[in-house]
Motif scaffolding. Structure first.
Motif, short mmCIF file in Angstrom:
data_model
loop_
_atom_site.label_atom_id
_atom_site.label_comp_id
_atom_site.label_asym_id
_atom_site.label_seq_id
_atom_site.Cartn_x
_atom_site.Cartn_y
_atom_site.Cartn_z
N ARG A 150 0.84 -1.20 0.00
CA ARG A 150 0.00 0.00 0.00
C ARG A 150 0.88 1.26 0.00
NH1 ARG A 150 -5.43 -1.30 3.27
NH2 ARG A 150 -5.53 0.96 3.33
N PHE A 151 0.32 2.32 -0.52
CA PHE A 151 0.95 3.64 -0.50
C PHE A 151 1.23 4.06 0.93
CE2 PHE A 151 0.10 8.17 0.21
CZ PHE A 151 0.90 8.80 -0.74
N LEU A 153 2.82 7.53 3.31
CA LEU A 153 3.19 8.95 3.20
C LEU A 153 4.67 9.19 3.48
CD1 LEU A 153 0.08 10.72 4.75
CD2 LEU A 153 1.05 11.19 2.50
N LEU A 185 3.43 17.21 -1.77
CA LEU A 185 3.21 16.77 -0.38
C LEU A 185 4.43 17.11 0.48
CD1 LEU A 185 1.35 13.39 -1.01
CD2 LEU A 185 0.39 15.46 0.03
N TYR A 196 3.47 16.93 10.63
CA TYR A 196 2.82 16.20 9.54
C TYR A 196 2.82 14.70 9.81
CZ TYR A 196 1.15 15.32 4.83
OH TYR A 196 0.38 14.93 3.76
N GLU B 7 -11.05 4.67 2.56
CA GLU B 7 -9.74 4.33 2.00
C GLU B 7 -9.72 4.70 0.52
OE1 GLU B 7 -7.87 1.00 4.71
OE2 GLU B 7 -9.36 0.13 3.37
N TYR B 18 -6.40 -3.39 -0.96
CA TYR B 18 -7.39 -2.50 -0.37
C TYR B 18 -8.79 -3.13 -0.35
CZ TYR B 18 -4.02 1.34 -0.68
OH TYR B 18 -2.91 2.13 -0.53
N ILE B 175 -7.70 6.53 8.36
CA ILE B 175 -6.30 6.45 8.78
C ILE B 175 -5.49 5.90 7.61
CG2 ILE B 175 -6.60 6.25 11.29
CD1 ILE B 175 -6.40 3.17 10.86
N CYS B 176 -6.05 6.07 6.41
CA CYS B 176 -5.41 5.55 5.19
C CYS B 176 -4.49 6.63 4.62
CB CYS B 176 -6.51 5.18 4.20
SG CYS B 176 -5.96 4.90 2.51
N ASP B 177 -3.20 6.32 4.51
CA ASP B 177 -2.25 7.32 4.01
C ASP B 177 -2.64 7.84 2.63
OD1 ASP B 177 -0.74 7.16 6.29
OD2 ASP B 177 1.12 6.56 5.30
N ALA B 178 -3.17 6.98 1.78
CA ALA B 178 -3.53 7.42 0.43
C ALA B 178 -4.70 8.40 0.48
CB ALA B 178 -3.88 6.21 -0.44
N LEU B 180 -5.36 10.39 3.07
CA LEU B 180 -4.81 11.62 3.67
C LEU B 180 -4.01 12.42 2.64
CD1 LEU B 180 -3.75 9.98 7.04
CD2 LEU B 180 -5.58 11.68 6.76
N GLY B 181 -3.21 11.72 1.85
CA GLY B 181 -2.44 12.39 0.80
C GLY B 181 -3.35 13.02 -0.24
#
Lengths: 238, 238
Positions: A150-151, A153, A185, A196, B7, B18, B175-178, B180-181
């Motif tokens: 998964r991606f 940050l 970002l 962050y 997500e 996912y 809480i999914c980084d993708a 949030l990004g």
């Protein structure tokens, strides 16, 4: 437009769609494998042998090698130590060969080996890395280890930071959406990186296991000029 | 913390990491498949049959169906029209069934069908979509069609916009980084979306083929309350 392109791949599972045999490939896994590997070289490790499976790591251990192995942040019982940069202290690693298996990092290193050169990148060696890439006069592909494909940050922010540094040389350019997103970002985060990082999923995972003490350290820039490079399947000093 | 998680998946190739059978899955391909599909429903299409391969599309054509088919933005010779929302005009689509095959969109729709419900999302129907998701009281997974399995910015910005809307209901969290990004990139871009889009790779691809006239239209919000939903393999009105 420059001659050498910069691309960023957000997950090992996307690597086939970014693969570039002409490129220098920088593998990054900021929390914590690539930061730990760079630290090991700072502290005098001779060679790191990345292995994919825990079985391989265990087999090396039985042959007498020192082994670093973790899954999901937890040190495996047969291993000498885990994935924290703090584990790779001079007394443990100086002059030694270490076998290393991690959740996300090792697999990414193996994939990257289709490139023209594979380097390990972290904030700890970011300026040296940028300088080497610029002087190598090749395309740059940054492979983020991600989290179980998964991606994530933290690797993306590093990819943005490194892209931005290399783009200062006008022979480099990017039209890669992932690189452009990573740069934006990073620009957003860099004024208050620790603030962050509060929201990043991996921070919560590490905190749950009391392993988040390394996050500040893993975001310190330029503690070394050493660059780990993959040679015949092993990581050595460039 | 809310009950229902949001997500975002940046590429069909990442979908296995996912996948969530409990989730409402929103498929988006802003430039241009999902915007075209929503437009077709606005203009009275009865049903859209998404097919993966050009061979399937051609077979439907031979059976007398109206077919929309493109690859890399170019209309295929056997097809009635391509991927531009402007092609799906009332005189062509009203009351009709249309077979649709695109580079990135159709494959994403088929993958998403493992979710509890598959919806087609675009700016054109974003508020209606957010309202439906909130009232459905399920997890939300946004699947970006991307570009040949690579990350793209235009789908990511939409994912950020939709995530932000749904998060206004406090029963939802991420809480999914993708996710949030995506939200951070959307926040950055949204003050001047067309300015931001200048750097997006797909804009350059479309411009090269004189197909970039639709970019403004594809970023207009709330032209309709219609939501296309996948039912027995076909897209119909929710």
């Amino acid at each position: 437009m420059g001659k050498y392109k910069i691309e960023v791949c957000y997950s090992p599972a996307l690597f086939p769609f970014y693969e570039n045999r002409e490129a220098v490939v920088v593998v990054t896994d900021i929390l914590r494998a690539s930061s730990a590997i760079v630290t090991a070289f700072m502290n005098g490790v001779e060679r790191i042998i990345p292995v994919g499976t825990l079985e391989e790591a265990r087999a090396y251990k039985e042959k007498g090698y020192m082994v670093a192995a973790e899954r999901d942040g937890i040190v495996r019982d047969f291993a000498d130590f885990g994935n924290s940069p703090y584990n790779f202290s001079p007394d443990r690693v100086h002059g030694n060969q270490i076998v290393y298996s991690t959740t996300n990092g090792t697999n990414a290193i193996h994939l990257a080996s289709s490139g023209s050169q594979v380097l390990i990148g972290a904030y700890l060696n970011i300026s040296a890395l940028a300088g080497h890439i610029i002087s190598s006069e090749k395309d740059l592909l940054i492979l983020c280890a991600g989290w179980k494909n998964r991606f994530n940050l933290e690797d993306t922010l590093f990819a943005g930071a490194l892209s931005r540094m290399v783009l200062e040389d006008e022979r480099f350019y990017t039209i890669c959406d992932a690189a452009l997103g990573a740069i934006d970002l990073y620009d957003l985060a860099q004024g208050d990186m620790m603030g962050y990082m509060e929201k990043v999923a991996q921070r919560h995972r590490l905190r749950k296991n009391n392993l988040d003490d390394v996050i500040g350290y893993c975001h310190e820039s330029d503690l070394t000029d050493l660059i780990p490079v993959l040679k015949d399947g092993h990581l050595v000093r460039l």
